[in-house]
Design a protein around this motif. Structure first.
Motif, PDB file in Angstrom:
ATOM      1  N   VAL A 358      -7.396  11.682   4.065  1.00  0.00           N
ATOM      2  CA  VAL A 358      -7.695  12.944   3.352  1.00  0.00           C
ATOM      3  C   VAL A 358      -7.512  12.860   1.843  1.00  0.00           C
ATOM      4  N   LEU A 359      -7.170  11.692   1.317  1.00  0.00           N
ATOM      5  CA  LEU A 359      -6.834  11.601  -0.105  1.00  0.00           C
ATOM      6  C   LEU A 359      -7.931  12.174  -1.002  1.00  0.00           C
ATOM      7  N   THR A 360      -9.186  11.828  -0.713  1.00  0.00           N
ATOM      8  CA  THR A 360     -10.285  12.333  -1.548  1.00  0.00           C
ATOM      9  C   THR A 360     -10.796  13.690  -1.085  1.00  0.00           C
ATOM     10  N   LEU A 361     -10.538  14.033   0.178  1.00  0.00           N
ATOM     11  CA  LEU A 361     -11.072  15.278   0.736  1.00  0.00           C
ATOM     12  C   LEU A 361     -10.149  16.466   0.490  1.00  0.00           C
ATOM     13  N   SER A 362      -8.840  16.240   0.562  1.00  0.00           N
ATOM     14  CA  SER A 362      -7.870  17.326   0.403  1.00  0.00           C
ATOM     15  C   SER A 362      -6.606  16.788  -0.277  1.00  0.00           C
ATOM     16  N   PRO A 363      -6.600  16.732  -1.610  1.00  0.00           N
ATOM     17  CA  PRO A 363      -5.434  16.207  -2.325  1.00  0.00           C
ATOM     18  C   PRO A 363      -4.138  16.943  -1.987  1.00  0.00           C
ATOM     19  N   LEU A 364      -4.240  18.244  -1.694  1.00  0.00           N
ATOM     20  CA  LEU A 364      -3.033  19.007  -1.362  1.00  0.00           C
ATOM     21  C   LEU A 364      -2.408  18.484  -0.071  1.00  0.00           C
ATOM     22  N   THR A 365      -3.239  18.239   0.939  1.00  0.00           N
ATOM     23  CA  THR A 365      -2.739  17.679   2.201  1.00  0.00           C
ATOM     24  C   THR A 365      -2.189  16.273   1.979  1.00  0.00           C
ATOM     25  N   ALA A 366      -2.873  15.504   1.120  1.00  0.00           N
ATOM     26  CA  ALA A 366      -2.403  14.148   0.827  1.00  0.00           C
ATOM     27  C   ALA A 366      -1.041  14.176   0.135  1.00  0.00           C
ATOM     28  N   ALA A 367      -0.858  15.104  -0.806  1.00  0.00           N
ATOM     29  CA  ALA A 367       0.436  15.221  -1.495  1.00  0.00           C
ATOM     30  C   ALA A 367       1.527  15.632  -0.502  1.00  0.00           C
ATOM     31  N   ASP A 368       1.189  16.500   0.420  1.00  0.00           N
ATOM     32  CA  ASP A 368       2.142  16.920   1.448  1.00  0.00           C
ATOM     33  C   ASP A 368       2.548  15.729   2.318  1.00  0.00           C
ATOM     34  N   ALA A 369       1.572  14.871   2.646  1.00  0.00           N
ATOM     35  CA  ALA A 369       1.863  13.685   3.456  1.00  0.00           C
ATOM     36  C   ALA A 369       2.789  12.730   2.708  1.00  0.00           C
ATOM     37  N   LYS A 370       2.530  12.545   1.418  1.00  0.00           N
ATOM     38  CA  LYS A 370       3.374  11.645   0.621  1.00  0.00           C
ATOM     39  C   LYS A 370       4.775  12.217   0.487  1.00  0.00           C
ATOM     40  N   SER A 371       4.875  13.529   0.368  1.00  0.00           N
ATOM     41  CA  SER A 371       6.179  14.174   0.289  1.00  0.00           C
ATOM     42  C   SER A 371       6.967  13.963   1.572  1.00  0.00           C
ATOM     43  N   LEU A 372       6.284  14.094   2.716  1.00  0.00           N
ATOM     44  CA  LEU A 372       6.965  13.870   3.989  1.00  0.00           C
ATOM     45  C   LEU A 372       7.404  12.417   4.133  1.00  0.00           C
ATOM     46  N   GLU A 373       6.590  11.499   3.630  1.00  0.00           N
ATOM     47  CA  GLU A 373       6.983  10.088   3.652  1.00  0.00           C
ATOM     48  C   GLU A 373       8.283   9.895   2.866  1.00  0.00           C
ATOM     49  N   GLY A 374       8.390  10.585   1.732  1.00  0.00           N
ATOM     50  CA  GLY A 374       9.627  10.499   0.945  1.00  0.00           C
ATOM     51  C   GLY A 374      10.826  11.039   1.714  1.00  0.00           C
ATOM     52  N   GLN A 375      10.612  12.132   2.457  1.00  0.00           N
ATOM     53  CA  GLN A 375      11.702  12.703   3.244  1.00  0.00           C
ATOM     54  C   GLN A 375      12.157  11.738   4.346  1.00  0.00           C
ATOM     55  N   VAL A 376      11.210  10.985   4.896  1.00  0.00           N
ATOM     56  CA  VAL A 376      11.558   9.981   5.906  1.00  0.00           C
ATOM     57  C   VAL A 376      12.440   8.901   5.283  1.00  0.00           C
ATOM     58  N   HIS A 377      12.053   8.433   4.077  1.00  0.00           N
ATOM     59  CA  HIS A 377      12.862   7.423   3.381  1.00  0.00           C
ATOM     60  C   HIS A 377      14.261   7.960   3.082  1.00  0.00           C
ATOM     61  N   ALA A 378      14.315   9.222   2.652  1.00  0.00           N
ATOM     62  CA  ALA A 378      15.613   9.818   2.322  1.00  0.00           C
ATOM     63  C   ALA A 378      16.489   9.919   3.574  1.00  0.00           C
ATOM     64  N   ALA A 379      15.878  10.261   4.700  1.00  0.00           N
ATOM     65  CA  ALA A 379      16.644  10.378   5.946  1.00  0.00           C
ATOM     66  C   ALA A 379      17.213   9.034   6.379  1.00  0.00           C
ATOM     67  N   ARG A 380      16.543   7.965   5.982  1.00  0.00           N
ATOM     68  CA  ARG A 380      17.037   6.618   6.293  1.00  0.00           C
ATOM     69  C   ARG A 380      18.105   6.160   5.296  1.00  0.00           C
ATOM     70  N   GLY A 381      18.262   6.939   4.224  1.00  0.00           N
ATOM     71  CA  GLY A 381      19.225   6.570   3.198  1.00  0.00           C
ATOM     72  C   GLY A 381      18.644   5.761   2.067  1.00  0.00           C
ATOM     73  N   ASP A 382      17.332   5.579   2.038  1.00  0.00           N
ATOM     74  CA  ASP A 382      16.671   4.807   0.973  1.00  0.00           C
ATOM     75  C   ASP A 382      16.223   5.765  -0.128  1.00  0.00           C
ATOM     76  N   VAL A 383      17.152   6.090  -1.007  1.00  0.00           N
ATOM     77  CA  VAL A 383      16.898   7.088  -2.047  1.00  0.00           C
ATOM     78  C   VAL A 383      15.832   6.609  -3.034  1.00  0.00           C
ATOM     79  N   ALA A 384      15.857   5.328  -3.376  1.00  0.00           N
ATOM     80  CA  ALA A 384      14.891   4.800  -4.346  1.00  0.00           C
ATOM     81  C   ALA A 384      13.464   4.925  -3.826  1.00  0.00           C
ATOM     82  N   GLN A 385      13.274   4.561  -2.542  1.00  0.00           N
ATOM     83  CA  GLN A 385      11.947   4.689  -1.949  1.00  0.00           C
ATOM     84  C   GLN A 385      11.516   6.144  -1.854  1.00  0.00           C
ATOM     85  N   ALA A 386      12.468   7.017  -1.560  1.00  0.00           N
ATOM     86  CA  ALA A 386      12.163   8.445  -1.490  1.00  0.00           C
ATOM     87  C   ALA A 386      11.699   8.965  -2.844  1.00  0.00           C
ATOM     88  N   ALA A 387      12.421   8.571  -3.906  1.00  0.00           N
ATOM     89  CA  ALA A 387      12.055   9.010  -5.258  1.00  0.00           C
ATOM     90  C   ALA A 387      10.662   8.524  -5.626  1.00  0.00           C
TER      91      ALA A 387
END
Length: 456
Positions: A358-387
């Motif tokens: 959806v990156l080119t079709l819906s940037p808002l959905t794509a940003a939401d997906a990237k944000s969730l990916e960051g939350q997954v990294h944070a839940a694992r304790g990988d703060v740098a990857q989350a940032a």
């Protein structure tokens, strides 16, 4: 007497009928005398061919019998078997859309359109062009769909198909982020429909409901609620499951937007039950996705129930005309359900897939997906990857226009950036959230001493 043929004869331009009659006679190598026979005068045949007389159906049938030509070919400019093939292609195109095969639908609709245009069948051509636009929308080619639909839009609506064209255009403008245009078209059509019997149709209610979403996403929540309430009242009078379901669906969205998720869920469930009574498989799947998403927002979240709805919705989407953005939003909600269940690897895999689709079709959905990916990294304790993921989400979101959804996404990102000590980026995100919601800082008044005024 064939009532349909009589109706076509009453509507046809006598000059056009005369031209077709003459062309058919010449093609058979017949003179006007040959065609007239014993029952019709040569002068009357001549006046018909000149467009000066409209024969009755019996006379026209006799003339066609002597020509060996079907009556429909003179009345419609196409032989019955050709007309049957055009109708068959149009029906197959609609069936392909409902079966989740938009590419096949587009090819069939384009074939029907070419044949209908060659035969000068205006109504068939209009329907074919609409189906082409629907097929393009279902493939995620929103701009191409808009171009087709704009050419079909008529300010004064005379039939249900024209309402459907307006409804599709309102929906496509909204999907592309052009909320003002979506509202403009919707208001124009509703103003005209208010004076006609077509105002009391499912499609008119759906048009109002779809337009209310554009108001909502533009940030005009109060107006969105008013439009939706009017649509709900009309739907109740119609006692139409589809119309009522559309109204309850949007009411659910608005309640969720106000933060009343517990009030939103039963409204969505009621809408889902009503949609299940009809044939609108695409909207049924999208609504089921919305319900699953709402269940994840409850406190505590209903993760298991949400997963069941989301999985079923995705299966329904793949069997009908859902577009890639609808599918992406469903898979993103499933990824969030896996994240809440502690299934981090599965959640991350799905966010990556959504981002790619959806990156080119819906940037808002794509940003939401990237944000969730960051939350997954944070839940694992990988703060740098989350940032890093949050900053990438910021870059994607920068290209999104200003509306309520963008403001909510900016606000969420700001909080996430604070969680990983990215305070400067968080402050910028809060400012973007304010800008997207239309909030502006008041002019700052300089103090007297900075203006060089002596204080006494």
């Amino acid at each position: 007497m064939d009532a349909r043929q009589a109706d076509l004869l009453r509507k046809i331009d006598p000059a056009e009928l005369g031209q077709r009659l003459r062309a058919a006679r010449v093609a058979k190598g017949m003179t006007q005398t040959d065609l007239a026979g014993a029952d019709v005068s040569v002068g009357y045949v001549s006046r018909i061919e000149a467009g000066q007389r409209r024969p009755n159906l019996q006379v026209l049938t006799d003339l066609c019998f002597r020509l060996g030509t079907p009556v429909e070919q003179l009345l419609m400019g196409v032989a019955p078997q050709e007309l049957e093939q055009i109708n068959l292609n149009l029906d197959f195109a609609e069936l392909s859309l409902e079966s989740g095969e938009p590419q096949a639908a587009e090819l069939q609709a384009r074939d029907a359109r070419e044949a209908a245009e060659a035969a000068a069948l205006k109504e068939h051509t209009y329907r074919a062009r609409f189906l082409v636009a629907r097929a393009l929308e279902a493939q995620g080619l929103i701009d191409d769909a808009v171009i087709e639909l704009e050419a079909l839009l008529t300010p004064r609506v005379g039939n249900v198909l024209q309402i459907k064209v307006g409804l599709a255009l309102v929906r496509c403008y909204r999907t592309s982020g052009d909320f003002s245009k979506s509202i403009e078209v919707g208001e124009m059509l509703l103003e005209h429909l208010a004076e006609t019997p077509l105002d009391s149709t499912d499609e008119a209610v759906q048009l109002a409901v779809s337009m209310s979403l554009a108001y909502y996403f533009r940030g005009d929540v109060a107006q969105a609620v008013r439009v939706c309430r009017k649509a709900m009242a009309k739907a109740e009078k119609l006692d139409s499951p589809v119309a009522r379901a559309s109204a309850y669906w949007n009411a659910s969205i608005f309640e969720a937007g106000r933060g009343s998720v517990r009030d939103a869920v039963p409204l969505a469930q009621r809408a889902l039950a009503l949609f299940a009574e009809g044939q609108d498989a695409r909207n049924l799947a999208v609504l089921r996705t919305n319900l699953g998403t709402l269940q994840l927002q409850l406190d505590p979240p209903q993760v298991d129930e949400a997963k069941l709805n989301l999985v079923q919705a995705l299966e329904e989407m793949r069997n009908n005309s859902a577009n890639p953005v609808d599918i992406g939003r469903n898979e993103l909600a499933q990824a969030r359900a896996h994240y809440l269940s502690g299934e981090f690897d599965l959640a991350e895999m799905m966010t990556v897939r959504v981002l790619e689709s959806v990156l080119t079709l819906s940037p808002l959905t794509a940003a939401d997906a990237k944000s969730l990916e960051g939350q997954v990294h944070a839940a694992r304790g990988d703060v740098a990857q989350a940032a890093t993921a949050y900053r990438e989400a910021v870059l994607i979101l920068t290209g999104v226009g200003s509306d309520r959804s963008a403001a909510e996404m900016w606000f969420e990102l700001a909080g996430l950036l604070e969680d990983v000590d990215e305070f400067d980026a968080a402050r910028d995100a809060y400012r973007s959230a304010a800008a997207s919601s239309g909030i502006q800082a008041r002019p700052r008044v300089k103090s007297a001493n900075k203006l060089g005024i002596e204080l006494r």
